[in-house]
Design an enzyme around this catalytic site. Structure first.
Site, short mmCIF file in Angstrom:
data_model
loop_
_atom_site.label_atom_id
_atom_site.label_comp_id
_atom_site.label_asym_id
_atom_site.label_seq_id
_atom_site.Cartn_x
_atom_site.Cartn_y
_atom_site.Cartn_z
N GLN A 79 0.82 -1.21 0.00
CA GLN A 79 0.00 0.00 0.00
C GLN A 79 0.86 1.27 0.00
OE1 GLN A 79 -2.98 -1.46 3.33
NE2 GLN A 79 -3.80 0.32 2.28
N HIS A 80 0.21 2.37 -0.38
CA HIS A 80 0.70 3.73 -0.17
C HIS A 80 1.84 4.16 -1.09
CE1 HIS A 80 -1.69 3.39 3.43
NE2 HIS A 80 -0.83 2.57 4.01
N ASP A 241 -2.10 -4.90 -0.24
CA ASP A 241 -1.77 -6.21 0.32
C ASP A 241 -2.60 -6.56 1.54
OD1 ASP A 241 -0.51 -4.26 1.85
OD2 ASP A 241 1.49 -5.14 1.69
#
Length: 504
Positions: A79-80, A241
């Site tokens: 992520q991110h 994820d």
């Protein structure tokens, strides 16, 4: 005879699983390691081309007979992260990752622009924390101005893999909610948060369309030929994820708590409505199934045990034998495992520390146990916030690399005082991506399969890997956990007074 493939593009490796849904078994699992670019300023980056090279490697290891049976692919991604593309689809710079803490100043600037962290929560459901995608944009504008000038599309890591597979650019709500720009209550982009990130540019034009969780797209013919796959393969929406691990552990309906022991540590639960904490005690994310996913994330989990093992010259595969003979509390050693800074609690400038050393207890076994306990205590600290909100759970579903350790499974059961179950498919994120692909493929064929029912059918609990709380250890850990919290309080005060302390 058809197969679905789940890809998990993680921080340390790319994993591929090929699943035969009719037989309910994995027919293949392959992986390829990834490098990490780490800077002294807290930056953590990877080149997007490394992910693609690793995916190629994983498919090359997959038997051609299996490749010919693939009908759908789902992609899970860390992520991110921020992958900047120009108008032609070229990557403009290395991808800044979830564990990158070099943008804390930009986090503060964005939140100040909208009136503080509480205002961020009211606008979008989350403050802008270190690692979130939003802060990476002004950082890039300052430090890579040419790349920022040419920026045409903002993608997350799993979005970029989808783009490579299909030639199409899109986002789905789960991973999008980790940018800091998505209002998780309305599932729409927040114009105020985008303007606070860059008041002089319409960032909405750089964001691809949002699609529903059951969406899918055809694979590019050229990529299908390169990977040895049929041309009719569908690529599902995919997700972050943690969102994919939720599917892979059966966490797609209320009442289940999942824990992932990876580079980061996470706790998450499914909700059928937005679950926002005004004090931001957890991340208020959307799921990749059409619901919501309140989530606790710590930035230091297996990274703490792996770093400690490396320092003492052994492999974590031998960790359980190293721990043999140690007791709860690690002989008095207490580790704050903040090697990457920390998100929960919000201490981006913090550094790891080891307390309580004396001439008798400073052994590799106790140090390793202290690392494992510290990572577990940090998750328990976040779990306490969920309990304080009135949420209740009957068991923990455990996934990630740390779930392979019998000692860690028992430790979690004792520290949380909850039974621990381990899904049969250990690669929760990759398996979840495969199940989402199966669900989306069914819908693309005109079916109406229910994902919760599908998860109940395919997510099986591994026999012999469950752990039950040991009452003696539960009692002992309450005291040791309290000691961890006392050290944590000191760290919070120290880094609040001197936020850059230890960062050089």
């Amino acid at each position: 005879m058809s197969l679905v493939v789940g890809l998990d593009v993680g921080t340390q490796s790319v994993k591929l699983v090929a699943y035969d849904a009719a037989a309910r078994r994995l027919v293949a699992t392959h992986g390829h390691p990834l490098d990490l670019i780490a800077g002294d300023d807290g930056s953590r980056e990877q080149k997007a081309e490394w992910w693609i090279e690793a995916i190629r490697s994983c498919f090359a290891k997959l038997d051609p007979a299996f490749r010919s049976r693939v009908v759908a692919i789902g992609v899970s991604g860390q992520q991110h992260g921020f992958v900047p593309l120009d108008a032609a689809g070229n990557v403009l710079a290395p991808a800044k990752l979830w564990c990158d803490t070099s943008t804390q100043r930009e986090c503060d600037e964005i939140m100040a622009a909208v009136g503080g962290a509480e205002k961020c929560v009211s606008l979008a459901g989350n403050p802008i924390l270190a690692g979130y995608t939003a802060s990476k944009l002004p950082w890039t504008r300052k430090h890579r101005p040419q790349a920022y000038e040419q920026l045409a599309t903002i993608l997350l890591p799993h979005d970029y893999v989808n783009f490579w597979l299909t030639g199409e650019r899109w986002m789905e709500y789960g991973d999008a909610s980790g940018t800091g720009w998505l209002d998780v209550r309305t599932r729409r982009w927040s114009s105020e948060m985008l303007a606070a990130t860059d008041a002089d540019r319409d960032l909405l034009k750089c964001l691809p369309p949002l699609v529903e969780a059951d969406a899918s797209f055809p694979i590019s013919a050229a990529i299908a030929d390169e990977l040895g796959l049929p041309h009719n393969v569908r690529v599902s929406a995919g997700g972050g994820d943690n969102m994919m691990a939720a599917i892979g552990t059966g966490n797609v309906e209320p009442g289940v708590l999942s824990m992932s022991l990876g580079t980061s540590g996470t706790l998450f639960a499914y909700a059928d409505h937005p679950v926002v904490d005004e004090a931001a005690g957890w991340a208020a994310f959307c799921s990749s199934t059409g619901g919501w996913l309140p989530l606790i994330c710590t930035m230091n989990c297996t990274v703490a045990t792996e770093s400690t093992a490396k320092a003492f010259g052994f492999n974590t595969r031998d960790g359980d034998s190293v721990l043999a003979g140690t007791l709860p509390g690690a002989g008095g050693l207490v580790m704050l495992p903040f090697l990457n800074g920390e998100r929960t609690p919000d201490l981006p400038h913090a550094r790891g520390s080891l307390h309580g050393m004396d001439l008798g207890n400073f052994t590799r076994a106790n140090a390793y146990r202290a690392a494992m306990e510290g990572a577990t205590y940090a998750l328990r600290n976040g779990f306490d916030a969920l309990l304080a909100a009135g949420l209740k759970f009957d068991a923990i579903r455990l996934t990630g690399g740390g779930s392979h350790s019998a000692a860690w499974r028992q430790m979690i059961a004792d520290v949380f005082n909850l039974p621990v179950e381990v899904p049969l498919q250990a690669e929760g994120a990759a398996f979840g991506a495969a199940l989402q692909a199966l669900w989306a493929f069914d819908h693309a064929q005109g079916g109406d399969a229910d994902l919760a029912a599908m998860a109940r059918e395919h997510v099986l609990i591994a026999p012999g890997l469950s752990a039950r709380p040991d009452p003696k250890n539960v009692s002992a850990y309450e005291g040791h956990y309290a000691q961890f919290l006392s050290h944590l309080d000191v760290a919070k005060s120290y880094y609040a007074l001197s936020p850059a302390a230890g960062a050089d």
